[in-house]
Design an enzyme around this catalytic site. Structure first.
Site, PDB file in Angstrom:
ATOM      1  N   GLU A 495       0.846  -1.199   0.000  1.00 12.67           N
ATOM      2  CA  GLU A 495       0.000   0.000   0.000  1.00 12.67           C
ATOM      3  C   GLU A 495       0.885   1.254   0.000  1.00 12.67           C
ATOM      4  O   GLU A 495       1.720   1.423   0.884  1.00 12.67           O
ATOM      5  CB  GLU A 495      -0.897  -0.023   1.240  1.00 12.67           C
ATOM      6  CG  GLU A 495      -1.827  -1.235   1.276  1.00 12.67           C
ATOM      7  CD  GLU A 495      -2.346  -1.546   2.672  1.00 12.67           C
ATOM      8  OE1 GLU A 495      -2.169  -0.695   3.564  1.00 12.67           O
ATOM      9  OE2 GLU A 495      -2.896  -2.634   2.870  1.00 12.67           O
ATOM     10  N   GLU A 526      -4.213  -6.696   3.338  1.00 10.45           N
ATOM     11  CA  GLU A 526      -2.945  -7.246   3.831  1.00 10.45           C
ATOM     12  C   GLU A 526      -2.833  -8.758   3.667  1.00 10.45           C
ATOM     13  O   GLU A 526      -1.738  -9.270   3.391  1.00 10.45           O
ATOM     14  CB  GLU A 526      -2.747  -6.869   5.306  1.00 10.45           C
ATOM     15  CG  GLU A 526      -2.392  -5.418   5.531  1.00 10.45           C
ATOM     16  CD  GLU A 526      -3.582  -4.478   5.500  1.00 10.45           C
ATOM     17  OE1 GLU A 526      -3.377  -3.247   5.555  1.00 10.45           O
ATOM     18  OE2 GLU A 526      -4.734  -4.979   5.407  1.00 10.45           O
ATOM     19  N   GLN A 548       2.022  -1.582   5.658  1.00 15.40           N
ATOM     20  CA  GLN A 548       2.303  -0.174   5.940  1.00 15.40           C
ATOM     21  C   GLN A 548       2.748   0.069   7.384  1.00 15.40           C
ATOM     22  O   GLN A 548       3.717   0.777   7.620  1.00 15.40           O
ATOM     23  CB  GLN A 548       1.072   0.676   5.612  1.00 15.40           C
ATOM     24  CG  GLN A 548       1.363   2.144   5.522  1.00 15.40           C
ATOM     25  CD  GLN A 548       0.212   2.897   4.900  1.00 15.40           C
ATOM     26  OE1 GLN A 548      -0.764   3.199   5.567  1.00 15.40           O
ATOM     27  NE2 GLN A 548       0.309   3.196   3.617  1.00 15.40           N
ATOM     28  N   ASP A 551       1.074  -2.697  13.062  1.00 16.58           N
ATOM     29  CA  ASP A 551      -0.268  -3.005  13.574  1.00 16.58           C
ATOM     30  C   ASP A 551      -1.112  -3.729  12.532  1.00 16.58           C
ATOM     31  O   ASP A 551      -1.922  -4.598  12.859  1.00 16.58           O
ATOM     32  CB  ASP A 551      -0.978  -1.709  13.981  1.00 16.58           C
ATOM     33  CG  ASP A 551      -0.157  -0.889  14.934  1.00 16.58           C
ATOM     34  OD1 ASP A 551      -0.481  -0.880  16.128  1.00 16.58           O
ATOM     35  OD2 ASP A 551       0.827  -0.266  14.494  1.00 16.58           O
ATOM     36  N   HIS A 593      -1.466   2.569  16.018  1.00 20.27           N
ATOM     37  CA  HIS A 593      -0.240   2.953  15.325  1.00 20.27           C
ATOM     38  C   HIS A 593       0.967   2.904  16.251  1.00 20.27           C
ATOM     39  O   HIS A 593       1.986   3.520  15.980  1.00 20.27           O
ATOM     40  CB  HIS A 593      -0.361   4.362  14.725  1.00 20.27           C
ATOM     41  CG  HIS A 593      -1.344   4.450  13.614  1.00 20.27           C
ATOM     42  ND1 HIS A 593      -2.687   4.591  13.825  1.00 20.27           N
ATOM     43  CD2 HIS A 593      -1.186   4.391  12.268  1.00 20.27           C
ATOM     44  CE1 HIS A 593      -3.321   4.637  12.666  1.00 20.27           C
ATOM     45  NE2 HIS A 593      -2.431   4.518  11.701  1.00 20.27           N
TER      46      HIS A 593
END
Length: 804
Positions: A495, A526, A548, A551, A593
């Site tokens: 991504e 994912e 990305q 998490d 995050h």
């Protein structure tokens, strides 16, 4: 059905036509007999569990006819007839799998590590190098999790697109013939309800790859009817919106009855042509199949199917319908009766042969141990107890290895205080047998060949005298540039990885330089990104798949854990997928995050290297190391490090960071502190303050969690300091507990400790948002200072007085 349909390459004579059909029928009957006898072997206790392909035989014959050398299958655990039809499964091998025979020659799919019905072919030579995959039919190793085979299927198909459309890959002709290979997927109708199926299905439509999915539809998922599984009770109706038109790409969709032999062959030939030539994905919904013995040996389908349904299944059994069709065409009942009788004899003989081969060594071992225990008992004051155990073992008609070893170990307890000469040969046998069986059950989690990643030696980065000081992301970007120029089979995708060069600009400008196929954007999906990587890696490419943020790895964790991490292990080292997963963590920006799931990952991903570089030069070195080897790894880059300054090396693409090697980044005499990733910067800051308080800590960067400190450097440090503190951003009991186990139990460092080992971690929850959320959720410089100070306070409270 025309003669030409059966064999498009040339027109068959009547006799050839008839012979081919009868050979198909023979395979179907043999497969059915294997299922029937297999169930019996489970119910009599010779096998642990059975899940079989009965009721699916005829469509699998059609699939096998369209399956060519170089093609790949990513399938379902009911595909035994297909395996027989392509010549990769014999009845003896079928039963060897059922018995969990640990001889790779007898059970070539997993050497007894997987339950029956899970198949594979060997992609590797004895030295671990690739075979010529174009000279064989290829089967990627099956897994049990429903729909788990789908993401990998996408990557297997995408590899064909890469081989066709990237000119530099044309030379890899042992992996592809200009991308003409199809990836064939099989799945049960109920499993299409899983998210992995829908995600993969959508992705393949977007990518337009040569993928053909067969849905074996028998109206049930275990005991649950299709009305509880699928909208409209039909996956092909649900997916109708994916059908391609003259103007818009999409899928070709076929619906066919699973008992219609001639129509099935027509459909599979047409699907093969469409996918192979045009790289269009295809769905084949194979309906009206049956399950003559129910879902598995765990239950009877009479409990959940009505009498009318059971009667319908008998009438529509695909083997019975094929027989009806043959009789209608050839009027040759006697030939079919002979095939059926011979099939029963062949399968029965194969079962006996497989059982003899499996049990012969165990029976021999049983006799040997009985003899050893006899000697032990005759010299022991506890003879009655030992003789009882020995007699129980001797009476077992079908002993397990467990029974023999367990008995021997129990008997040793009775002679622990005796001067019994017979103990020596028994102990020798136990040690030898345990070692032998550990080879059978515990090898090949990682590569055991010469180019294993842990054997790659460190090459340090070199610098010019006036080395440029740059944002750390530039080191990473320029190293990726060097990698892509040196390795034409490397592909990077994820991504935001393509056009904008990833969210932190570590791939800036590389798509423009190397093209949209080699540096590619993907959708937000994912699990299928992981599948793309696994499948392409299995076909000889070197993908780097980007998630990305750490998490978001959770979306693809099931695929990584159940498929990639187990691949070498479950194939006894006969397949590999050297996928590199790139991600970033430790952003300190809130619950989703904050990126420190390291404890979970180190437990769930055994079989994949887990690498945690503290800066971008170390990260770049890990990528270079992995490309010299052929093993999968997850690299967690330091998200708050991209804008920090680092020197730009001159040997980009060449320097390597060693795997399994720690690095002492500050020597000290008072406490050994082990940490990794971004937390190290906090530890280094705290160490400066601690020096002012006359506390000199030694800081060790773990660098890699799996594996950890192969040279046992940490214990050498603890020998000097006699104290240990582990610091990380994971929850209590997470990666810090893993590291503590490695240091105390594996390295035996407990014997050198003068203080209780300490872990300093985050709180039990994820990090709250914002700067204050970070400060009160994760270890701060003050937390680290006070934790280490308190260790010294306990040692010398007069010198290091309590802070508060």
């Amino acid at each position: 059905m025309s003669e030409k349909t059966l064999e498009p390459e040339h027109k068959l004579s009547y006799e050839e036509f008839k012979k081919e059909i009868l050979e198909d029928y023979k395979i179907a009957v043999i497969s059915r007999e294997c299922s029937l006898l297999g169930r019996r072997e489970v119910l009599t206790g010779k096998a642990k569990f059975g899940i079989f392909g009965d009721g699916k035989e005829v469509p699998q014959l059609a699939l096998a006819k369209a399956f060519k050398n170089g093609d790949w299958r990513s399938g379902y655990y009911r595909d035994q007839t297909f395996m027989m039809a392509i010549g990769e499964l014999s009845p003896a091998q079928f039963f060897a799998g059922l018995y969990a025979h640990t001889d790779i020659e007898a059970e070539p799919y997993s050497a007894g590590r997987q339950m029956g019905g899970h198949f594979t072919t060997h992609s590797l030579n004895e030295d671990g190098s690739w075979k010529n995959l174009m000279k064989q039919k290829n089967v990627s190793a099956d897994i049990s999790p429903t729909s788990g085979q789908m993401p990998r299927l996408l990557g297997l198909a995408q590899a064909s697109k890469m081989f066709r459309e990237i000119p530099e890959l044309k030379k890899y002709n042992t992996f592809s013939n200009n991308g003409n290979e199809i990836a064939w997927g099989t799945i049960g109708n109920a499993s299409t309800s899983e998210g992995h199926f829908f995600e993969t299905f959508n992705a393949a439509g977007v990518l337009q790859v040569p993928m053909v999915i067969s849905v074996w539809d028998d109206e049930y998922g275990i005991s649950v009817h299709a009305k509880h599984q699928t909208t409209k009770e039909s996956i092909s109706e649900v997916l109708e919106g994916f059908r391609r038109t003259n103007d818009v790409d999409g899928y070709e969709i076929f619906v066919v009855n699973g008992w219609d032999y001639s129509k099935l062959i027509d459909v599979y030939n047409e699907a093969s042509t469409i996918a192979r030539k045009n790289h269009v994905p295809v769905l084949i919904h194979v309906k009206e199949l049956t399950q003559p013995q129910g879902h598995s040996t765990s239950g009877s389908h009479e409990r959940y199917k009505s009498a009318e349904r059971l009667e319908w299944e008998v009438a529509h059994d695909c083997n019975a319908k094929m027989k009806e069709w043959i009789l209608d065409v050839f009027e040759n009942e006697e030939e079919l009766i002979t095939i059926e009788k011979n099939a029963k004899k062949e399968v029965s003989a194969a079962k006996r042969s497989a059982w003899t081969a499996y049990s012969k060594g165990i029976i021999s071992t049983q006799k040997k141990v009985v003899h050893l225990l006899d000697d032990l008992a005759n010299q022991s004051e506890n003879k009655p107890f030992i003789s009882k155990l020995k007699n129980d073992l001797e009476s077992l008609e079908a002993p397990l290895k467990k029974d023999i070893l367990s008995t021997a170990r129990k008997c040793l307890v009775y002679v622990r205080n005796e001067n019994n000469n017979a103990k020596v040969p028994l102990i020798s046998w136990i040690n030898s047998y345990e070692k032998e069986q550990q080879y059978n059950y515990s090898t090949h989690l990682y590569s055991e060949f010469k180019n294993t990643a842990t054997s790659i030696k460190e090459i340090k980065p070199t610098y010019a005298k006036d080395a440029e000081i740059v944002d750390a992301r530039i080191v990473l970007r320029d190293n990726f540039d060097s990698i892509l120029s040196q390795h034409d089979n490397v592909l990077i995708f994820g991504e935001d990885a393509g056009k904008i060069g990833d969210v932190n600009q570590g791939l800036e400008g590389l798509q423009q330089k190397y093209g949209e196929l080699r540096v590619a954007d993907t959708g937000i999906r994912e699990a299928s990104i992981m599948g793309q990587g696994i499948g392409m890696a299995m076909r000889g490419l070197r993908p780097i798949a980007e998630i990305q943020y750490l998490d978001y790895l959770l979306y693809g964790l099931q695929i990584l854990s159940d498929d990639l991490a187990t691949l070498r292990y479950r194939t006894f080292g006969k397949q590999k997928a050297p996928l590199i997963i790139r991600t970033r963590g430790h952003r300190l920006e809130g619950i989703w995050h904050s990126g420190s799931h390291m404890g979970a990952i180190t437990h769930l991903l055994r079989g994949i290297y887990i690498l945690t570089p503290r800066n971008m030069t170390k990260a770049a070195g890990f990528y270079n190391t992995l490309l010299k080897s052929d093993e999968p790894a997850l690299i967690v880059e330091n998200l708050n490090g991209y804008r920090l300054k680092e020197k730009l090396p001159t040997n980009l693409g060449q320097f390597t960071t060693p795997i399994g090697v720690v690095e002492t980044i500050k020597e000290g005499s008072d406490i050994t502190v082990v940490s990794y990733g971004s937390t190290l910067k906090l530890v280094e800051e705290a160490s400066k303050e601690l020096l002012k308080a006359e506390i000199d800590i030694e800081i060790i960067d773990a660098q890699t969690l799996l594996p950890f400190d192969l040279n046992k450097e940490v214990v050498k440090s603890i020998e000097k300091t006699n104290r240990l503190v582990i610091i990380d951003e994971d929850v209590p009991g997470g990666a810090s507990a893993y590291l503590l186990d490695q240091i105390l139990n594996k390295q035996n460092a407990y014997q050198f400790l003068d203080s209780k080992p300490l872990t300093i971690t985050s709180k039990n929850h994820r990090a709250a948002y914002g700067t204050d959320g970070d400060y009160f959720s994760k270890p701060s410089i003050e937390d680290i200072f006070e934790g280490l100070y308190n260790v010294m306070n306990e040692l010398n409270p007069l010198k290091y007085k309590k802070l508060y």
